[in-house]
Enzyme design. Sequence first.
Site, PDB file in Angstrom:
ATOM      1  CB  ALA A 120      -8.746   5.949   0.246  1.00 31.91           C
ATOM      2  CG  LEU A 173      -9.924   0.360  11.523  1.00 27.13           C
ATOM      3  CD1 LEU A 173     -11.388   0.716  11.719  1.00 27.13           C
ATOM      4  CD2 LEU A 173      -9.783  -0.715  10.445  1.00 27.13           C
ATOM      5  CG  ASN A 194      -3.849   5.924   3.436  1.00 27.17           C
ATOM      6  OD1 ASN A 194      -4.787   5.681   2.688  1.00 27.17           O
ATOM      7  ND2 ASN A 194      -3.125   4.975   3.996  1.00 27.17           N
ATOM      8  CG  ASP A 195      -3.052   9.050   7.412  1.00 27.48           C
ATOM      9  OD1 ASP A 195      -1.890   9.412   7.146  1.00 27.48           O
ATOM     10  OD2 ASP A 195      -3.322   7.910   7.813  1.00 27.48           O
ATOM     11  CD  GLN A 204       4.601   7.512   1.334  1.00 24.96           C
ATOM     12  OE1 GLN A 204       4.382   8.401   0.515  1.00 24.96           O
ATOM     13  NE2 GLN A 204       4.332   6.240   1.085  1.00 24.96           N
ATOM     14  CG  ASP A 224      -2.138  -0.904   1.032  1.00 17.74           C
ATOM     15  OD1 ASP A 224      -2.293  -1.468  -0.071  1.00 17.74           O
ATOM     16  OD2 ASP A 224      -2.927  -1.047   1.983  1.00 17.74           O
ATOM     17  CB  THR A 269      -9.311   0.765   6.174  1.00 11.38           C
ATOM     18  OG1 THR A 269      -8.705   1.142   4.934  1.00 11.38           O
ATOM     19  CG2 THR A 269     -10.816   0.633   5.983  1.00 11.38           C
TER      20      THR A 269
END
Length: 286
Positions: free
Chosen positions: A186, A193, A148-149, A244, A74, A189
């Site tokens: 997206a 989560l 993602n975040d 990242q 991922d 999770t």
Amino acid sequence: MQNKIDYKNIKKIGLVTRPNVSLDKEILKLQSILSIYKVELVLFKESSEILDLPKYGLDDLFKISDFVISLGGDGTLISLCRKACEYDKAVLGIHAGHLGFLTDFKVDEAENFFQAFFQGEFRIEKPYLLSVFLEDKQGKILEKLAFNDVVISKNNQASMAHIEVFRKEKKFNEYFGDGLIVATPAGSTAYNLSANGPIVYTLAQAFILTPVCSHSLTQRPIVLPKGFEIEIMAKDCILCIDGQENYKMNDFKSIKVGLSDKNVALIHPKNRDYFQILKEKLHWGN
């Protein structure tokens, strides 16, 4: 972002692999499969030191490719998706290693996928990213994307993060604890989560604020709509994009986050079932 792919006229497909891992065997298998359809496989220059295949820098790879394959986990796919937005190119995730939520199948299953793909049997989903606007103390604004975040967390010296969140210059919440997650559907999770945030359907036009280890029993995650831009203020904290890229929040005068107008086209098998994936990964039901 493109709504469809002209699968009948694919000439070149780019490939980027998981960094620091040799996947030459898997690359050669993909090349062999694609050659059946007279499609050339071209590589990111850091994907292999041995194979005698055309290699390009990442920008040039996107320019010449009809779409790009992410061969890894991922994390590889997430970084590639941010780049894909710049070039309006689709991304296909093939996993090599641990199974994730975003990559759909292994190289061993690629032959069946491409047989269906070149008959038009595939689907495209377009999840939205977050836009992050970092304004430094000289007024220069740097825009970044997050798939993602965005995570705001205390640094090693701070005993607790104090994070204030504003909308239109009016404070609507403040958080005391280990940090705050701003997640896309997206990304719901992922870290969200594990911090007891809600799962939000991937294509929803919304984003999530989830406190991390809040010092208040009344703080709960909140789901906010597209068009709702927030400003985040916090001293002695680190802002991390997709796990990242890290930024010291003390270096910036203003940090604003909201759901972006940009999305990325992800290629999936036609029979992909989001809720079946949740069931398998999270062990729901029997």
